[in-house]
Write an enzyme that holds these catalytic residues in place. Structure first.
Site, PDB file in Angstrom:
ATOM      1  N   GLU A   1       0.809  -1.091  -0.117  1.00  0.00           N
ATOM      2  CA  GLU A   1      -0.197  -0.129  -0.104  1.00  0.00           C
ATOM      3  C   GLU A   1       0.851   1.291  -0.030  1.00  0.00           C
ATOM      4  O   GLU A   1       1.910   1.080   0.577  1.00  0.00           O
ATOM      5  CB  GLU A   1      -0.708  -0.018   1.143  1.00  0.00           C
ATOM      6  CG  GLU A   1      -2.134  -0.957   1.409  1.00  0.00           C
ATOM      7  CD  GLU A   1      -2.894  -0.913   2.634  1.00  0.00           C
ATOM      8  OE1 GLU A   1      -3.730  -1.678   2.830  1.00  0.00           O
ATOM      9  OE2 GLU A   1      -2.252  -0.028   3.182  1.00  0.00           O
TER      10      GLU A   1
ATOM     11  N   TYR B   1       7.515   0.823  -7.923  1.00  0.00           N
ATOM     12  CA  TYR B   1       6.595  -0.155  -7.920  1.00  0.00           C
ATOM     13  C   TYR B   1       6.132  -0.588  -9.364  1.00  0.00           C
ATOM     14  O   TYR B   1       6.291  -1.872  -9.715  1.00  0.00           O
ATOM     15  CB  TYR B   1       5.350  -0.280  -7.017  1.00  0.00           C
ATOM     16  CG  TYR B   1       5.827   0.253  -5.643  1.00  0.00           C
ATOM     17  CD1 TYR B   1       7.007  -0.254  -5.124  1.00  0.00           C
ATOM     18  CD2 TYR B   1       5.043   1.070  -5.044  1.00  0.00           C
ATOM     19  CE1 TYR B   1       7.444   0.070  -3.675  1.00  0.00           C
ATOM     20  CE2 TYR B   1       5.320   1.373  -3.443  1.00  0.00           C
ATOM     21  CZ  TYR B   1       6.503   1.098  -2.989  1.00  0.00           C
ATOM     22  OH  TYR B   1       7.004   1.296  -1.695  1.00  0.00           O
TER      23      TYR B   1
HETATM   24  C1  LIG Z   1      10.894   5.420  -2.768  1.00  0.00           C
HETATM   25  C2  LIG Z   1      12.401   5.365  -2.481  1.00  0.00           C
HETATM   26  C3  LIG Z   1      12.465   3.930  -1.501  1.00  0.00           C
HETATM   27  C4  LIG Z   1      12.919   4.962  -3.770  1.00  0.00           C
HETATM   28  O1  LIG Z   1      14.398   4.846  -3.529  1.00  0.00           O
HETATM   29  P1  LIG Z   1      15.476   4.894  -4.544  1.00  0.00           P
HETATM   30  O2  LIG Z   1      16.831   4.230  -4.038  1.00  0.00           O
HETATM   31  O3  LIG Z   1      15.494   6.347  -5.276  1.00  0.00           O
HETATM   32  O4  LIG Z   1      14.849   4.320  -6.034  1.00  0.00           O
HETATM   33  P2  LIG Z   1      15.769   3.657  -7.155  1.00  0.00           P
HETATM   34  O5  LIG Z   1      16.806   4.497  -7.283  1.00  0.00           O
HETATM   35  O6  LIG Z   1      15.865   2.074  -6.875  1.00  0.00           O
HETATM   36  O7  LIG Z   1      14.614   3.999  -8.068  1.00  0.00           O
HETATM   37  C5  LIG Z   1      14.126   2.974  -9.161  1.00  0.00           C
HETATM   38  C6  LIG Z   1      13.114   3.500 -10.079  1.00  0.00           C
HETATM   39  O8  LIG Z   1      12.073   4.002  -9.214  1.00  0.00           O
HETATM   40  C7  LIG Z   1      11.534   4.939  -9.819  1.00  0.00           C
HETATM   41  N1  LIG Z   1      11.878   6.136  -8.817  1.00  0.00           N
HETATM   42  C8  LIG Z   1      12.217   6.267  -7.664  1.00  0.00           C
HETATM   43  N2  LIG Z   1      12.220   7.181  -7.188  1.00  0.00           N
HETATM   44  C9  LIG Z   1      11.608   8.181  -8.019  1.00  0.00           C
HETATM   45  C10 LIG Z   1      11.259   9.482  -7.986  1.00  0.00           C
HETATM   46  N3  LIG Z   1      11.283  10.472  -6.834  1.00  0.00           N
HETATM   47  N4  LIG Z   1      10.577  10.034  -8.922  1.00  0.00           N
HETATM   48  C11 LIG Z   1      10.216   9.259  -9.962  1.00  0.00           C
HETATM   49  N5  LIG Z   1      10.475   8.187 -10.193  1.00  0.00           N
HETATM   50  C12 LIG Z   1      11.339   7.588  -9.012  1.00  0.00           C
HETATM   51  C13 LIG Z   1      12.571   5.332 -11.162  1.00  0.00           C
HETATM   52  O9  LIG Z   1      11.646   4.535 -12.344  1.00  0.00           O
HETATM   53  C14 LIG Z   1      13.760   4.699 -10.798  1.00  0.00           C
HETATM   54  O10 LIG Z   1      14.292   4.149 -11.913  1.00  0.00           O
HETATM   55  P3  LIG Z   1      15.529   5.370 -12.544  1.00  0.00           P
HETATM   56  O11 LIG Z   1      16.066   6.381 -11.657  1.00  0.00           O
HETATM   57  O12 LIG Z   1      16.236   4.661 -13.650  1.00  0.00           O
HETATM   58  O13 LIG Z   1      14.305   6.331 -13.330  1.00  0.00           O
HETATM   59  C15 LIG Z   1      12.808   6.532  -1.651  1.00  0.00           C
HETATM   60  O14 LIG Z   1      12.594   7.697  -2.544  1.00  0.00           O
HETATM   61  C16 LIG Z   1      12.503   6.781  -0.249  1.00  0.00           C
HETATM   62  O15 LIG Z   1      12.962   6.219   0.591  1.00  0.00           O
HETATM   63  N6  LIG Z   1      11.449   7.645  -0.166  1.00  0.00           N
HETATM   64  C17 LIG Z   1      11.050   7.735   1.307  1.00  0.00           C
HETATM   65  C18 LIG Z   1      10.060   6.592   1.951  1.00  0.00           C
HETATM   66  C19 LIG Z   1       9.086   6.223   1.162  1.00  0.00           C
HETATM   67  O16 LIG Z   1       8.169   6.961   0.705  1.00  0.00           O
HETATM   68  N7  LIG Z   1       8.947   4.871   0.831  1.00  0.00           N
HETATM   69  C20 LIG Z   1       7.936   4.539   0.191  1.00  0.00           C
HETATM   70  C21 LIG Z   1       6.681   3.914   0.846  1.00  0.00           C
HETATM   71  S1  LIG Z   1       6.771   2.760   1.848  1.00  0.00           S
END
Ligand SMILES: CC(C)(COP(=O)(O)OP(=O)(O)OC[C@H]1O[C@@H](n2cnc3c(N)ncnc32)[C@H](O)[C@@H]1OP(=O)(O)O)[C@@H](O)C(=O)NCCC(=O)NCCS
Length: 158
Positions: free
Chosen positions: A109, A121
């Site tokens: 979720e 996701y």
């Molecule tokens: C969401 C989160 C876990 C993503 O972590 P991350 O290590 O930056 O993600 P990744 O680098 O593995 O991203 C993989 C893909 O996801 C998508 N993505 C990740 N962050 C994104 C962003 N801010 N905007 C758009 N696409 C995004 C992209 O498709 C990305 O691929 P790309 O960089 O080649 O375009 C991070 O932003 C975070 O910790 N957020 C705060 C906590 C949170 O919201 N957790 C999720 C709810 S439980």
């Protein structure tokens, strides 16, 4: 990225570092008690930089497993190392590990406003299967009339 990163199951002694990561990089921090409960009762993996001592925890994923389903409870990556594929690595390890425990469906979720996470996701093959209106409370400055926002439900069949 330049610094060497290791991905492994979390252990009890990781608790303080995970609490700190949650406090600093989760926009909706769980707090110490929920993090401690998750570490005791769920499946947990961390990513840490291993180029220096002590190692620095840069990411955490926690998920529950019930029969043939596993639900993502939280994934968080340190704000300083985002968009480097670290969350994707944690999601892959979660998926591959629980698949070996006879899990056939992943669930999660997410807040409707969390476009970065939703994009992550969807890039991994999760499909939107439902929406729970007014499910999460939101901060005052971004409040809708009800001060709440919807939860989007995603699943992935393994
Ligand atoms: C969401 C989160 C876990 C993503 O972590 P991350 O290590 O930056 O993600 P990744 O680098 O593995 O991203 C993989 C893909 O996801 C998508 N993505 C990740 N962050 C994104 C962003 N801010 N905007 C758009 N696409 C995004 C992209 O498709 C990305 O691929 P790309 O960089 O080649 O375009 C991070 O932003 C975070 O910790 N957020 C705060 C906590 C949170 O919201 N957790 C999720 C709810 S439980």
């Amino acid at each position: 990225m330049n610094v060497p990163i290791s991905l492994r199951p979390a252990v009890a002694s990781d608790l303080p570092a995970i609490i700190q990561l949650d406090a600093l990089s989760n926009p909706h921090p769980w707090g110490e008690k929920l993090v401690a409960d998750a570490l005791q009762s769920r499946e947990n993996w961390i990513l840490e930089s291993v180029g220096c001592t002590p190692h620095v925890v840069l990411g955490w994923l926690t998920a529950s497993v019930v029969l043939d389903q596993s639900e993502l409870e939280l994934i968080v990556i340190d704000s300083s190392v985002r968009r480097q594929g670290l969350a994707r690595q944690l999601m892959m390890v979660w998926s591959e590990t629980v698949a070996q425990q006879d899990v056939s469906e992943l669930l999660l979720e997410v807040r409707e406003s969390n476009v970065g996470a939703i994009s992550l996701y969807e890039s991994l093959g999760f499909e939107l299967v439902g929406r729970r209106k007014n499910y999460y409370q939101i901060e005052k400055k971004a409040q809708t009339e009800q001060g709440r926002e919807a939860a989007c439900l995603f699943t992935k069949i393994l």
